[in-house]
Design an enzyme around this catalytic site. Structure first.
Site, PDB file in Angstrom:
ATOM      1  N   GLU A 139       0.792  -1.104   0.066  1.00 33.42           N
ATOM      2  CA  GLU A 139      -0.024   0.053  -0.085  1.00 33.42           C
ATOM      3  C   GLU A 139       0.799   1.266   0.031  1.00 33.42           C
ATOM      4  O   GLU A 139       0.381   2.105  -0.463  1.00 33.42           O
ATOM      5  CB  GLU A 139      -0.971  -0.143   1.352  1.00 33.42           C
ATOM      6  CG  GLU A 139      -2.291  -0.508   0.955  1.00 33.42           C
ATOM      7  CD  GLU A 139      -3.038  -0.460   2.302  1.00 33.42           C
ATOM      8  OE1 GLU A 139      -3.314   0.692   2.663  1.00 33.42           O
ATOM      9  OE2 GLU A 139      -3.600  -1.384   2.599  1.00 33.42           O
ATOM     10  N   PHE A 140       1.997   1.017   0.577  1.00 35.16           N
ATOM     11  CA  PHE A 140       2.620   2.556   0.652  1.00 35.16           C
ATOM     12  C   PHE A 140       3.899   2.824  -0.497  1.00 35.16           C
ATOM     13  O   PHE A 140       4.703   3.443  -0.456  1.00 35.16           O
ATOM     14  CB  PHE A 140       3.496   2.628   2.049  1.00 35.16           C
ATOM     15  CG  PHE A 140       2.294   3.223   2.902  1.00 35.16           C
ATOM     16  CD1 PHE A 140       2.285   4.394   3.289  1.00 35.16           C
ATOM     17  CD2 PHE A 140       1.284   2.163   3.583  1.00 35.16           C
ATOM     18  CE1 PHE A 140       1.209   4.824   4.179  1.00 35.16           C
ATOM     19  CE2 PHE A 140       0.274   2.721   4.350  1.00 35.16           C
ATOM     20  CZ  PHE A 140       0.190   4.097   4.788  1.00 35.16           C
TER      21      PHE A 140
END
Lengths: 321, 291, 321, 291
Positions: free
Chosen positions: D88-89
Site C-alpha cells: 500500500e505505501f
C-alpha cells in the site's frame, strides 16, 4: 454552466479502461523487446489516438515516429504536444484530429506542416493548454473521468476545447473540468529500461509519468537495456514500471536529430534541414522519402545521417551532468 | 560535416554552438553586431534588460526559452540573486551556465534543484508559487488578452499559430503576467483579437474573478521594442508606463492599434547600463546563441 | 446528491492557500536549519491541523512528534494516518479532532490511546481511507479544491466522512468528491537534504510528495544535511524542493524507536515498551514523563535510550539496499 | 541490551529478529510449535496455504502485512512465479527475502521494481491493475461488507478499531476482494455490521453498481479457520465453498451469525502439501517471524 464547443475525440471511460487493463495489460514481467517494425505493427492501428513525450527536440521518440510514418496507419488522432515527433506525424498526412496544445518549434519558428494542414481545413482541431493536457493524462492515470482545474477559464481556448465549467461543491468556486484522456497508444523514449520495460528517465520527465499511466498501449524505445538488478537497486528511479509497458524497442540514438539529455546533443544541421524542408509540401515529400521511407530501419537511418562516427561526435558534444 | 557543426562543447551539455550559425527567431529580429561598443546595444539587449528589471529578488518566475530566460539569468547575476527560474517541463533553478534552446532541454534541469514534470510546475503555479510568467503573442488587445492560436477563422485559419502551449496556463495561474512584444505595431496591438488564447483582464474590471480565475492574478506589464506598458487600475486598460530610449509617445500611439491610456507622467526607460551589458555579454550569453 | 455527515475540519480554500504562499513561503533558498525546539515553537500553534508521513514504525518524524508533545500546543486536529508519531500525539491528549484513516499498530495490535479517547467521546472523528487522504492531499498539492474518486461509495465510511457525491459531466458516473486538505503543518522525516531543504527520500515516499505540497507550513527533519551540489547532481531525486520547506531540523536517528529504511532497524524492545505502556492511562503518563518530557532534547532522548553504541547496533541491523 | 535484541541481520535489512521473541497478532492466534512434523501444520499455516491457492499467476495483488504477504510469497515460489505483490505505501514486487512487519517497511520496497507512493498504487488499483485485494475485519456480514472501524456507536464506541486504512479502497477498487477471518465465530460473522467500513455487495445484487463502484469488482472469497466461502451469483449472499480439513458443515453453520448458503456440493480444502509447508517454513519465513 457552459462547456467548450470543441470535439471530444476520446470520451472518458474509466470502466472501459479497467476492463481493457484487466484483459490486456502484461501484469507480470515478460520480455518485451522487439523491433520498431514489430512494435508499430502490433500496437499502432489506423484510427488510433497517439500521444508522445517529451517536447521540442528533446527526448522525442523519433525512431518510432519515423516507423509509424513508414507503416502509415492513417486517420490518426494525436495529442498535439511534443516536437519533431508530432510535427513529423502531422507532416506525413496521417493525422485527422488534433487535441492541440502547441505545434511549432519555439525559437526556430512555426510548423509549416501544421500551418498548411490547418489552412486547408484538413484537420479537426480542439484546443487545450500544456497544463490541461498534463491534467487530462493525469485524470486517466488516476483512473478518474475528469479533474478540476483553474486554467483556461474565460478564454477562446476554453470555447474551442471540450472542457466543461463546473462549480466546486465545497468552495463554490468556478472550475474548468478537464476530461480524462486515455490515448490508444503512448510512445515514450527513455534512457534505460530492463527487458520487461521497467524504465528510468534522466532529467525532467515532462508528461511521461502521466502519459505512461494514461495510455492503453504503451511503446517504449530506449537508449539501452539494463539488467533487472540495476533497476531493483534504485526502485525510486523507476518512472515507468513494466506492467504499463507493451513493447520495448532498443533504439540507440532514438531521438536523433533531436537531443537526448546527458547522452547526445541536438544535430543542428539535420534539424535545420527538417525545418527548411517542411516549409513546403514538396520539401516535406522529399524529406520523408529520403529520411523516413528511404531507410528500412532505424539502423539504416543512422547510417544515412552519418553513421557511428558522426553520432559519437554528438555524444561528445553533450557532456554529462 | 565537421565537429564544429555539432558543437564544441565548451561547457557541460552546451553542444549547441551550431545554433549561432543561423539566426534564430530572436536574432532575426534584432541582429547584433558581434562586437558592440560598450555604450551601444541591440534591440534584443534592451528588451532583455527591461524584462530583467521587472524581476524582483526572492521570487519564482516561469521561464520560456529566449528573452525571458536571458532576462532571468541577467537579473540573477545583477540584482536578484534569489530569483528562481522555473521551466515548463519541470526544470527548477538550473545552473544555466549555458543556455537551452528548448524549454525541455538538458540545460533547463542541469544542476537544478529538481527535475520533475510539467504537471508538477503547473501545480506549483496553481498553488500560487509562481510570481512571474512571461508570454509572447501574435496579437494583444487593450485588456492584455493574447492570441497565439490563429490569425483568421479557427476552422480555416489564414495563419495557424502554435496554440496556447503554457501561455494560457501562465495567464491564468501566475500572479503577474508579462507580455513580450519585440515588434510593436498596429497588427500586434489590436482592438479585437482573432482568438483569445490567454486571458488578460478579459473584458474589464472584475471579469477575471467572475470567470473563476484566481483573484489578484493578471497582466502586469507589456514590454515592447518601443515602451513598457502597464494597466490602469480602474479600467484595466493598457497604459503607457515608460518609453524606451529615443522613442516618443506619438510613435507608441501610432504603432498601437487601439487607444492606449497615456498618463501625464509616463516615465523613460534607461538604456542598458554598462554593468547589465557586461553581464549579459560575458556571463549570460558569451557564445552569442541569442544576442 | 448526498454528502457525508462528518465534520469538515479544514475547508478547501485554494485562493487562501495562494495568498498564504505568496506572502509566507520562502521562494528562494535560505538556510533553514534550526533545532526541534525552534521549529516547533515557530511553526506549530495551538489549534493547528497537523499531518505527518510515513507510516507505522517507518520513517516517522519521532523526534519532532516528541518535541510537539514537550511544548504541548493543545486543541490540535490531525490527519489520523501515520504510526507511532500520530499515536504519540493522540496519547498526549493534545488532539481534539481526527480525520481518521488508520490509527493502530498493524500486526502489533490496536492503539490503546485512540481506543480510550474515542470511548470517552473526547475526540471528534471523521472517517476517510488511505486513498482518500492521499487524494485529499493531492488536491491541495495541485491547487484545486477537490478531486473525484471511486472509493468509499456506498459505505458508512462515506457516511461518516465529509465527502460529497457528484456525477461526472462527461461520463455520467457517480463519484466520491474529496475535498482538498491543506494542513497547517506538515512534518516529514527524510534521509537527507541541503540546508535549504531540498530533500531526498530513499524508498517509498508514502504520502510525503503530496503532503509536502499540500502543507501551509512544512517542517523537515533529516538524518543528515548534504551540500547543495549533491542535490543538484541528481535533481531527479529531489522529492521535496526547498521552496516548500520552512524548517530543516537535523535529527540523526529521528525515527527512533521506529526504523529508517537503509539507515537503522526498528528498536523492537523500545517499541514493545511503548505499546505496553500505552495500554493504560497510567502507563502512558509514565512513558511520556520518562521518554518525552524527561529529556529536554532529541540528543538527551538518544542518550536515554542507549546512546551511540546502542544506535550503532541498530544501524548494523539494517544492511543497506 | 545485547545485540540479539535488535536483530542479527541475517539478510540485508532484516533486522527485526526481535519480533520473534514476542507473539505478534498472528502468532497469538495460532501458536505454532517450532518444529512441526512435516504432516502437521498450524492454523496459520493452513490459512496461508488457502490464501496462496487463490492467487493465480500473472496477476497483481494488493498485499498487507501478515497472512496475505506470506501467502503471496508462497504462491510466487510455488505455483505463481509471475504474481506481483504490491504494498500500500508504494513498494511493488520487492525481493521479499525477508519479511516486513509494516506495510511501509524497508522490505516492502527492497530490490522492488519501483518504490513510489500510496497515491501511485491506489491509482493503479483505480485503473484496474490490482486483481486481488486482501482485507481483515472485526465483523463481516452476509454480503461480504466489512467493519474495521468501531464496535458500538461511532460517537462513543465500545471498541474503537483502527479504521479503514486501505481496506475500503481495496473493497472498492480491486477486482476480487478476499476477506481473511482467522477466528470464525458468530461475533465476527454477523447479520448486521455495527459499521460498514468496506463495501462488499452492500445490500445485494446491483447495489455496488448503483452506488458507483466499478462494475465487475467485489467480494470474491472469505478464508477462515473453518472454511472458504464465496458468494451466490444471484443473491450475492455468502455461500460455503469448501470446508477446511476436519471441519463439518454444522460447525461452520454454528459459528456463523447469519444464514449461510450451503450448496449440495461444498468442497473440501486439502491440507497444506509437503511442498507448500517446505517452501513456507524454509524459504518464506525461515526465521519464524509470523508462522
Amino acid at each position: 454552466m457552459g462547456s467548450g464547443e470543441g470535439a471530444l475525440f476520446v470520451r472518458p471511460d474509466a470502466d472501459g479502461f479497467r476492463e481493457f487493463v484487466r484483459a490486456n495489460k502484461p501484469h507480470s514481467p515478460v520480455d518485451k523487446r522487439m523491433s520498431e517494425r514489430e512494435a508499430v505493427r502490433r500496437f499502432v492501428r489506423p484510427g488510433d489516438y497517439v500521444a508522445t513525450d517529451l517536447y521540442g527536440m528533446v527526448r522525442a521518440p523519433m525512431s518510432l515516429a519515423r516507423e509509424v510514418v513508414r507503416q502509415g496507419p492513417g486517420d490518426l488522432s494525436i495529442a498535439g504536444q511534443g516536437g519533431m515527433d508530432i510535427d513529423l506525424l502531422v507532416a506525413s498526412g496521417l493525422v485527422r484530429r488534433i487535441d492541440n496544445v502547441y505545434i511549432g518549434h519555439e525559437v526556430f519558428g512555426l510548423s509549416g506542416a501544421f500551418r498548411r494542414l490547418a489552412a486547408a481545413g484538413k484537420v479537426e482541431v480542439t484546443e487545450w493548454t500544456n497544463a490541461a493536457l498534463a491534467w487530462r493524462f493525469k485524470a486517466a492515470a488516476m483512473g478518474i473521468p475528469y479533474i478540476p482545474s483553474r486554467t483556461m477559464l474565460g478564454t477562446d481556448t476554453f470555447r474551442r476545447s471540450a472542457a466543461v465549467l463546473g462549480r466546486c461543491p465545497f468552495s463554490g468556486k468556478m472550475l474548468c473540468l478537464l476530461p480524462a484522456l486515455a490515448p490508444d497508444v503512448g510512445i515514450i523514449h527513455v534512457h534505460r529500461c530492463d527487458r520487461f520495460g521497467n524504465a528510468q528517465i534522466d532529467g525532467t520527465y515532462g508528461l511521461g509519468f502521466e502519459l505512461s499511466r494514461a495510455s492503453r498501449r504503451l511503446i517504449l524505445s530506449t537508449e539501452r537495456v539494463v539488467p533487472g538488478s540495476a533497476i531493483r537497486k534504485v526502485p525510486e528511479r523507476t518512472v515507468i514500471p513494466h506492467y504499463l509497458v507493451d513493447a520495448v524497442v532498443v533504439a540507440r540514438y532514438g531521438s536523433h536529430p533531436g537531443e537526448m539529455c546527458y547522452e547526445y546533443a541536438m544535430d543542428r544541421p539535420r534539424v535545420d534541414e527538417y525545418l527548411e524542408a517542411t516549409r513546403t509540401e514538396e520539401g516535406t515529400r522529399a524529406y520523408l522519402e529520403k529520411y523516413v521511407r528511404g531507410p528500412r530501419s532505424h539502423e539504416e537511418y543512422l547510417e544515412l545521417v552519418g553513421g557511428r562516427r558522426h553520432l559519437r561526435r554528438l555524444e561528445r558534444a553533450c557532456r554529462g551532468r | 560535416m565537421g565537429k564544429k557543426a555539432v558543437g564544441s562543447g565548451q561547457g557541460a551539455g552546451c553542444g549547441v554552438r551550431g545554433a549561432g550559425r543561423k539566426a534564430t527567431g530572436l536574432r532575426a529580429l534584432h541582429p547584433a553586431p558581434r562586437t558592440l561598443p560598450a555604450r551601444e546595444y541591440s534591440g534584443t539587449e534592451l528588451l532583455i534588460c527591461l524584462v530583467a528589471r521587472i524581476m524582483e529578488n526572492r521570487k519564482m518566475a516561469f521561464i520560456g526559452t529566449g528573452v525571458p530566460m536571458l532576462a532571468a539569468a541577467l537579473a540573477k547575476k545583477h540584482h536578484a540573486p534569489g530569483l528562481m527560474a522555473v521551466f515548463e517541463f519541470g526544470g527548477t533553478d538550473p545552473a544555466l551556465d549555458c543556455l537551452p534552446l528548448n524549454v525541455g532541454a538538458q540545460q533547463t534541469f542541469q544542476r537544478a534543484i529538481s527535475a520533475v514534470s510539467l504537471a508538477e510546475v503547473m501545480e506549483a503555479a496553481q498553488r500560487g508559487f509562481l510570481e512571474y510568467g512571461f508570454v509572447g503573442a501574435a496579437q494583444i488587445d487593450p485588456f492584455g488578452n493574447l492570441n497565439t492560436t490563429v490569425i483568421g477563422e479557427h476552422s480555416r485559419p489564414a495563419v495557424r499559430l502554435p496554440g496556447s502551449g503554457g501561455g494560457c496556463d501562465i495567464g491564468a495561474l501566475c500572479w503577474r503576467t508579462v507580455a513580450l512584444v519585440p515588434d510593436h505595431n498596429p497588427r500586434k496591438f489590436v482592438e479585437r483579437l482573432d482568438f483569445m488564447t490567454t486571458a488578460g483582464y478579459l473584458d474589464g474590471p472584475g471579469a477575471r474573478e467572475r470567470a473563476g480565475l484566481p483573484p489578484g492574478s493578471g497582466p502586469y506589464r507589456v514590454v515592447s521594442n518601443l515602451a513598457v506598458m502597464d494597466y490602469d487600475g480602474a479600467t484595466r486598460r493598457m497604459r503607457l508606463h515608460s518609453l524606451n530610449p529615443g522613442v516618443t509617445v506619438e510613435q507608441v500611439r501610432q504603432n498601437t492599434g487601439f487607444e492606449l491610456v497615456v498618463p501625464e507622467n509616463a516615465g523613460r526607460n534607461e538604456p542598458p547600463t554598462r554593468d547589465e551589458l557586461r553581464i549579459l555579454r560575458r556571463e549570460v550569453d558569451p557564445r552569442r546563441l541569442y544576442i
